[in-house]
Design a protein around this motif. Structure first.
Motif, short mmCIF file in Angstrom:
data_model
loop_
_atom_site.label_atom_id
_atom_site.label_comp_id
_atom_site.label_asym_id
_atom_site.label_seq_id
_atom_site.Cartn_x
_atom_site.Cartn_y
_atom_site.Cartn_z
N ILE A 199 0.83 -1.21 0.00
CA ILE A 199 0.00 0.00 0.00
C ILE A 199 0.86 1.26 0.00
O ILE A 199 0.65 2.20 -0.78
CB ILE A 199 -0.96 0.00 1.20
N GLY A 200 1.86 1.30 0.88
CA GLY A 200 2.70 2.49 0.99
C GLY A 200 3.49 2.78 -0.27
O GLY A 200 3.58 3.94 -0.70
N SER A 201 4.08 1.75 -0.88
CA SER A 201 4.86 1.96 -2.10
C SER A 201 3.98 2.40 -3.26
O SER A 201 4.39 3.24 -4.07
CB SER A 201 5.62 0.67 -2.45
N THR A 202 2.79 1.83 -3.33
CA THR A 202 1.87 2.23 -4.41
C THR A 202 1.44 3.68 -4.25
O THR A 202 1.47 4.46 -5.23
CB THR A 202 0.63 1.32 -4.40
N ILE A 203 1.06 4.08 -3.05
CA ILE A 203 0.65 5.46 -2.81
C ILE A 203 1.81 6.41 -3.06
O ILE A 203 1.64 7.51 -3.63
CB ILE A 203 0.10 5.63 -1.39
N GLY A 204 3.00 6.04 -2.63
CA GLY A 204 4.16 6.90 -2.81
C GLY A 204 4.47 7.16 -4.27
O GLY A 204 4.74 8.31 -4.68
N MET A 205 4.41 6.12 -5.09
CA MET A 205 4.70 6.30 -6.50
C MET A 205 3.61 7.09 -7.21
O MET A 205 3.89 7.96 -8.04
CB MET A 205 4.89 4.94 -7.17
N VAL A 206 2.34 6.79 -6.90
CA VAL A 206 1.23 7.51 -7.51
C VAL A 206 1.28 8.99 -7.13
O VAL A 206 1.03 9.87 -7.97
CB VAL A 206 -0.12 6.88 -7.12
N ALA A 207 1.63 9.28 -5.88
CA ALA A 207 1.72 10.67 -5.43
C ALA A 207 2.82 11.42 -6.18
O ALA A 207 2.64 12.57 -6.61
CB ALA A 207 1.96 10.73 -3.93
N ALA A 208 3.97 10.78 -6.36
CA ALA A 208 5.07 11.42 -7.07
C ALA A 208 4.71 11.66 -8.54
O ALA A 208 4.99 12.73 -9.10
CB ALA A 208 6.33 10.56 -6.97
N ASP A 209 4.08 10.67 -9.15
CA ASP A 209 3.69 10.83 -10.56
C ASP A 209 2.55 11.83 -10.71
O ASP A 209 2.42 12.47 -11.75
CB ASP A 209 3.28 9.47 -11.14
N ALA A 210 1.70 11.95 -9.69
CA ALA A 210 0.61 12.93 -9.75
C ALA A 210 1.16 14.35 -9.82
O ALA A 210 0.58 15.21 -10.51
CB ALA A 210 -0.31 12.77 -8.53
N LEU A 211 2.26 14.60 -9.12
CA LEU A 211 2.90 15.92 -9.22
C LEU A 211 3.35 16.20 -10.66
O LEU A 211 3.14 17.30 -11.19
CB LEU A 211 4.11 15.99 -8.28
N ALA A 212 3.96 15.20 -11.28
CA ALA A 212 4.40 15.37 -12.66
C ALA A 212 3.22 15.54 -13.61
O ALA A 212 3.28 16.32 -14.56
CB ALA A 212 5.24 14.16 -13.07
N ILE A 213 2.13 14.82 -13.35
CA ILE A 213 0.93 14.94 -14.19
C ILE A 213 0.35 16.34 -14.08
O ILE A 213 -0.08 16.93 -15.08
CB ILE A 213 -0.11 13.88 -13.78
N ALA A 214 0.33 16.91 -12.88
CA ALA A 214 -0.17 18.26 -12.69
C ALA A 214 0.65 19.27 -13.49
O ALA A 214 0.11 20.18 -14.13
CB ALA A 214 -0.17 18.62 -11.21
#
Length: 245
Positions: free
Chosen positions: A139-154
Motif C-alpha cells: 500500500i505504501g509503495s503504491t501510494i508513494g509512486m502515484v503521489a510522485a507521478d501525480a505531481l508530474a501529471i499536474a
C-alpha cells in the motif's frame, strides 16, 4: 503495518523524484486527459508492486531487468510513433473519442508496467517487503509512486494548456523516443551479441514501418498531396453551361 506503510511511502516517493517515471507521466499528461493517465498509472503501479511484494516477501528473489527494459524501450518507441500519428476524428466523434480513450489507458498502463519491472523502485519494494509487513509495503509503495507521478501529471497538464497542439505532439514524441533509447540502453548494456543484434534489427524494422505509415497518413490527409490533388480535380470539373435564349 502502519510503520511499513509510512516507510515504504517515504522511500518510494523520494526515489521517484526526478525518475524517468515522473518524466513519462508528465509527457502523457501533455497529450491526454490527466485522469486517464493517473488511473492507468495507478493500476500499473498496483500490479507492479504486488509482483514486487510477492517476490520479495514470499519468494525472496529478484527479477532480471534486462528483458523487461528492452520490452519497455520498444513500447516507448511505438508510443512515440503513435504520438506523431496524431488522433483523427471520424464523423462519429463520440465513438472515436471513446475508442481513443480506451487505447490510451491501456497504452499508458502497459508502458508503465513494463518500464517499472526491474526498475529501482521495484527493487526497493522487493527489499522492503523482505523485512517488513507485506501489505503495508504494498500500500505504501503504491501510494508513494502515484503521489510522485501525480505531481508530474499536474505539471504536464498545466503546461499543456499553454502550448500549441502540434508543439505538444512533437515534444511528446521526442520525449518518448528519448525514453526508448534510455530503456534500450539499460536493457542492452550487459546483453549478449545475439540479443543486441535481434533488438536493433527489430527497432530498425519498426522505425521503417512507422515511417512508411506516417508518410501514407500525411499523403492521405485532407491537407496532404493527395488531398490537394482531389481538390484540384474537383475544381477542374466544368460547370454546366447555360444557354441564353
Amino acid at each position: 503495518m502502519i510503520a511499513a506503510l509510512l516507510l515504504s511511502f517515504g522511500v518510494i516517493f523520494v526515489a521517484e523524484l526526478g525518475d524517468k517515471s515522473q518524466l513519462m507521466a508528465m509527457t502523457y499528461a501533455l497529450r491526454y486527459r490527466w485522469w486517464v493517465v493517473l488511473l492507468a498509472i495507478t493500476v500499473a503501479t498496483t500490479a507492479v508492486h504486488a509482483v514486487s511484494v510477492f517476490f520479495g516477501h514470499f519468494l525472496g528473489v529478484s527479477i532480471p531487468s534486462d528483458v523487461m527494459s528492452i520490452l519497455a524501450g520498444v513500447a516507448m518507441l511505438v508510443f512515440g510513433l503513435w504520438t506523431l500519428r496524431g488522433d483523427h476524428l471520424d464523423d462519429d466523434e463520440s465513438t472515436k473519442a471513446d475508442r481513443v480513450g480506451k487505447s490510451v489507458f491501456f497504452a499508458v498502463m502497459s508502458s508503465f508496467f513494463l518500464a517499472e519491472l526491474g526498475d529501482k523502485t521495484m527493487l526497493a519494494t522487493i527489499t522492503l517487503s523482505t523485512n517488513h509487513d507485506w501489505l503495508g509495503v504494498w500500500i505504501g509503495s503504491t501510494i508513494g509512486m502515484v503521489a510522485a507521478d501525480a505531481l508530474a501529471i499536474a505539471i504536464g497538464a498545466l503546461l499543456g494548456k499553454h502550448l500549441p497542439e502540434r508543439t505538444i505532439a512533437r515534444a511528446a514524441a521526442v520525449l518518448f523516443f528519448g525514453f526508448a533509447v534510455w530503456l534500450l540502453w539499460e536493457g542492452l548494456a550487459d546483453a549478449g551479441t545475439v540479443t543486441v543484434i535481434a533488438t536493433l534489427s527489430a527497432v530498425v524494422v519498426l522505425l521503417g514501418i512507422g515511417a512508411v505509415y506516417l508518410v501514407h497518413l500525411r499523403r492521405s490527409a485532407p491537407g496532404g498531396p493527395s488531398g490537394q490533388d482531389d481538390v484540384a480535380s474537383a475544381n477542374d470539373i466544368e460547370e454546366p453551361r447555360t444557354t441564353v435564349r
